[in-house]
Design an enzyme around this catalytic site. Structure first.
Site, PDB file in Angstrom:
ATOM      1  N   HIS A 164       0.837  -1.202   0.000  1.00 23.34           N
ATOM      2  CA  HIS A 164       0.000   0.000   0.000  1.00 23.34           C
ATOM      3  C   HIS A 164       0.871   1.251   0.000  1.00 23.34           C
ATOM      4  CE1 HIS A 164      -3.357  -2.670   1.105  1.00 23.34           C
ATOM      5  NE2 HIS A 164      -4.126  -1.701   0.667  1.00 23.34           N
ATOM      6  N   LYS A 179      -0.666   4.984   4.401  1.00 23.61           N
ATOM      7  CA  LYS A 179      -1.592   4.069   5.077  1.00 23.61           C
ATOM      8  C   LYS A 179      -1.163   3.881   6.532  1.00 23.61           C
ATOM      9  CE  LYS A 179      -3.924  -0.407   4.629  1.00 23.61           C
ATOM     10  NZ  LYS A 179      -5.246   0.244   4.855  1.00 23.61           N
TER      11      LYS A 179
END
Length: 263
Positions: free
Chosen positions: A153, A157
């Site tokens: 990600h 995040k």
């Protein structure tokens, strides 16, 4: 009669990355009517061009739109507040918030018996198809194949591993008859010895602007199988959430629904 085919929606966090995507897609969907966007008071000026109500108070907005579905991608703490407000007013809520703890999810599950709620850590249709397909692979390949999960990600995040990775890994463990919390390995470091037979690793990578990659690995004798889902943009998740809103508005309070129920 035509109005029965249109779903009223209220978007939470309209200035955020997911919120702004949801607002844009809701405005262009003929089956949706964007009734309101909720945001912090200090950011409301950024939404003044929207052709709907903008507010920082969901509690004041919901009585004006009793049939509207709230769509929620914020923080776990804010989500619980919004769930309680929706429960008080009877509005359905679609939740895509990640990083929720078991005790927080238990509160949401209880509220789902009072008001329609759909919760999914990943709103992608493809990911939710994987939740149905991966257990089939586990069972067909058998115990000779070691199982691992890896996710990637973007560098902003906050939770790790991702809620999607945890859900996918959990479904794989359950398909083998394992209790996930007993076999999970969320990190490996140092002299850890040989990999255990009953072990399922979940690894997290962070960097750049990656929207979300998830790969399930099956390591067998003489071969390796990789099943990967890559999200190309946040529109993927937003479209799934809005699809869920259209489905949820027709449901009665029963239990905590997931995207898989809409497929």
């Amino acid at each position: 009669m035509a109005n029965d085919l249109i779903t009223d929606v209220i978007i939470m966090g309209g200035c955020g990355r997911m919120g702004s995507t949801l607002v844009r897609l809701a405005q262009s969907d003929p089956e949706l009517n964007l009734k309101a966007v909720i945001e912090r008071a200090d950011r409301l000026s950024e939404l003044e061009n929207l052709d709907c109500l903008v507010s920082d108070d969901l509690d004041e907005v919901l009585p004006q739109y009793p049939r509207a579905v709230v769509v929620e991608f914020t923080s776990p703490e804010a989500t619980l507040d919004h769930v309680n407000i929706c429960k008080r007013h009877g509005n359905p809520i679609v939740i895509g918030t990640t990083g929720m703890k078991p005790e927080q999810l238990a509160i949401v599950e209880e509220a789902a018996t009072r008001v329609p709620i759909l919760f999914a850590p990943n709103m992608s249709v493809g990911v939710n198809v994987l939740l149905k397909v991966l257990p089939m692979l586990v069972q067909m390949l058998g115990p000779a194949y070691d199982m691992e999960m890896m996710e990637i990600h973007h560098n902003r995040k906050k939770d790790s591993p991702s809620g999607t990775a945890l859900k996918l890994a959990e479904c794989m463990a359950q398909a083998r008859g394992w209790v996930y919390d007993e076999v999970k390995k969320h990190s490996r470091d140092g002299i850890i010895g040989e990999r255990q037979e009953k072990e399922l690793g979940v690894m997290a990578l962070r960097g750049g602007d990656v929207v979300g990659d998830h790969t399930a690995y099956f390591f067998g004798p003489g071969e390796r199988i990789e099943v990967t889902h890559r999200a190309h943009s946040r529109e993927n998740f937003a479209q799934g959430a809005l699809r869920a809103a259209k489905w949820l508005v027709k449901r009665e309070p029963e239990r905590l629904f997931g995207i898989g129920d809409t497929l």
